[in-house]
Write an enzyme that holds these catalytic residues in place. Structure first.
Site, PDB file in Angstrom:
ATOM      1  N   LYS A  74       4.270  -3.164   3.682  1.00  0.00           N
ATOM      2  CA  LYS A  74       5.336  -3.684   2.831  1.00  0.00           C
ATOM      3  C   LYS A  74       5.503  -5.202   2.966  1.00  0.00           C
ATOM      4  O   LYS A  74       6.114  -5.826   2.117  1.00  0.00           O
ATOM      5  CB  LYS A  74       6.661  -2.981   3.129  1.00  0.00           C
TER       6      LYS A  74
HETATM    7  C1  LIG Z   1       6.786   2.719   2.593  1.00  0.00           C
HETATM    8  C2  LIG Z   1       5.705   3.345   3.401  1.00  0.00           C
HETATM    9  C3  LIG Z   1       4.805   4.294   2.847  1.00  0.00           C
HETATM   10  C4  LIG Z   1       4.949   4.808   1.435  1.00  0.00           C
HETATM   11  O1  LIG Z   1       4.523   3.869   0.473  1.00  0.00           O
HETATM   12  P1  LIG Z   1       4.885   4.095  -1.078  1.00  0.00           P
HETATM   13  O2  LIG Z   1       4.421   2.857  -1.770  1.00  0.00           O
HETATM   14  O3  LIG Z   1       6.362   4.278  -1.151  1.00  0.00           O
HETATM   15  O4  LIG Z   1       4.140   5.311  -1.526  1.00  0.00           O
HETATM   16  C5  LIG Z   1       3.764   4.757   3.651  1.00  0.00           C
HETATM   17  N1  LIG Z   1       3.634   4.353   4.925  1.00  0.00           N
HETATM   18  C6  LIG Z   1       4.474   3.462   5.502  1.00  0.00           C
HETATM   19  C7  LIG Z   1       4.284   3.093   6.921  1.00  0.00           C
HETATM   20  C8  LIG Z   1       5.536   2.918   4.761  1.00  0.00           C
HETATM   21  O5  LIG Z   1       6.375   2.037   5.338  1.00  0.00           O
END
Ligand SMILES: *Cc1c(COP(=O)(O)O)cnc(C)c1O
Length: 434
Positions: A107
């Site tokens: 993210k």
């Molecule tokens: C947010 C997150 C996900 C999910 O990603 P999406 O784009 O919402 O499908 C998977 N793994 C981790 C570690 C995350 O923080």
């Protein structure tokens, strides 16, 4: 480049407006009006391109004229100032590590890009009004947004998190930065935090006093830049002859949808696997054609505990709602916590590699796909550093993992958060802080 609302009732907007609005006035997600394939030879000549060049080529058309090219280059360079290694586990399987950024989850990429876009827009408007970013987090989003937006001028960030329900590291990541970042510790659950945020956006006392925007994953500036690392992984793959499949541990399906944008831009990929935990709305949809959102259930891969994945509607749009066309390129499999732990153990024993629970779900989806497609090769996305899930990782692999120096420092820092009991307290805080 213009964006339309997937609810098709709001007017189309530019990239800048889509970023500032977050969601369209008719509550629809924004979607680009056109997606133009990159030149034929781009993906075959990736070895000549740096990671910044690749990101620039992928994102440029989506930004359009709203950011000048020199500024866009600077934004990309600052966003991607860490590594994206591809670690080969076997002939067929590699892990794309997306956790080398400041908060150790993928993210960081979207949050850093969005923060810099907003900062750029704030710098270049005549009004002196600050933008206030309001975000609710169940863990990873808050840290990434706090770190991404730290010290960005003209932008204030208010993060709401549920008291006692995020991990120690996660809490420190969002409560220790200061400056333009404020953490509100809400007595309640993540859903309560999200309800407060939703309320704020329709509360005229608040919206008439400040320019509010949201930084959750539906924002186009968080979603689209994520396509970069799929192309970067393609560059790093040595053998491009075998069909390539990506497995993405998925919650809100923004990450995998960004990968599918890279495919739409011409990247040769034979299949995408959305790997999910017990929150299995999408695998069920692919089986019976019915989209039935559910209340989320708690798992050890908690960043994917989503019962109504908000970005799936974008994936359907990419295929004009044609589920059989979608199924040619896309599968989704669900795995239990027991299977996830067994996979973490097997990955550790057989490949001497430590996966976090999310990455392990990605591994399982890839393994399942490869069983029936033995000629293919695959990449699973390792979306978080295993240290973020220390307890379950150590218990599962029966091995202590060393805590990196910067995390040890972080844990020692003093938490600063404002306790919030209800919407009234939240509102009072917002109005006195403007
Ligand atoms: C947010 C997150 C996900 C999910 O990603 P999406 O784009 O919402 O499908 C998977 N793994 C981790 C570690 C995350 O923080």
């Amino acid at each position: 480049m213009n964006y339309f609302s997937l609810n098709r009732k709001a007017p189309t907007v530019s990239f800048k407006e889509a970023v500032i609005n977050g969601i369209a006035p008719d509550k629809g997600l924004y979607f680009p009006e056109t997606i133009t394939k990159l030149p034929e030879d781009f993906f075959s000549s990736l070895k000549d391109f740096s990671k910044e060049d690749i990101a620039f080529q992928l994102i440029e058309q989506f930004v359009g004229s709203d950011i000048d090219l020199v500024s866009l280059e600077r934004i990309i360079e600052e966003t991607l100032s860490f590594d994206f290694p591809l670690v080969q586990l076997s002939d067929q399987i590699s892990s794309l590590e997306l956790f080398h950024g400041p908060t150790m989850a993928f993210k960081d990429v979207g949050a850093r890009f969005m923060a810099r876009c907003l900062g750029h827009f704030a710098e270049n408007t005549n009004t002196s009004q600050e933008v206030t970013v309001l975000v609710a987090t169940s863990g990873d989003t808050g840290g990434a947004v706090a770190s991404g937006f730290l010290a960005v001028e003209g932008v204030k960030v208010v993060i709401l998190y549920p008291s006692g329900k995020v991990s120690d590291i996660q809490e420190k990541q969002l409560t220790t930065l200061g400056q333009n970042i404020t953490a509100l510790e809400v007595e309640g659950t993540f859903d309560d935090c999200q309800a407060i945020v939703k309320n704020a956006f329709v509360d005229e006392n608040i919206t008439s006093n400040m320019q509010l925007t949201s930084a959750n994953s539906i924002n186009v500036a968080r979603w689209l830049p994520q396509s970069f690392y799929f192309a970067y992984a393609y560059k790093l793959l040595e053998n491009k002859e075998k069909p390539i499949v990506f497995s993405v541990p998925s919650g809100n399906f923004g990450n995998i949808c960004a990968g599918m944008i890279a495919h739409k831009l011409g990247m040769p990929v034979s299949h995408f696997v959305a790997s999910v935990n017990s929150n299995d709305v999408i695998p069920r949809f692919l089986l019976n054609g019915k989209y039935e959102p559910k209340k989320s259930v708690a798992t050890i891969s908690n960043a994917m505990d989503v019962g109504d994945p908000s970005n799936f509607i974008r994936i359907r749009e990419l295929f004009n709602q044609d589920t059989s066309k979608l199924s040619e390129l896309f599968s989704s499999y669900s795995f239990t916590d027991t299977q996830t732990k067994a996979a973490m153990k097997h990955i550790y024993v057989d490949y001497n590699y430590i996966a976090d629970p999310h990455g392990a779900v990605g591994y399982l989806g890839l393994q399942k796909y490869l069983k029936n497609n033995v000629e293919a090769q695959g990449v699973f996305l390792e979306t978080a550093h295993p240290i973020k899930f220390l307890d379950v990782v150590e218990e599962t692999i029966q091995q202590k993992i060393t805590i990196p120096e910067d995390i040890q420092q972080l844990i020692k820092k003093k938490k600063v958060a404002i306790p919030i009991k209800n919407y009234e307290e939240f509102k009072a805080y917002m109005l006195q802080s403007k």
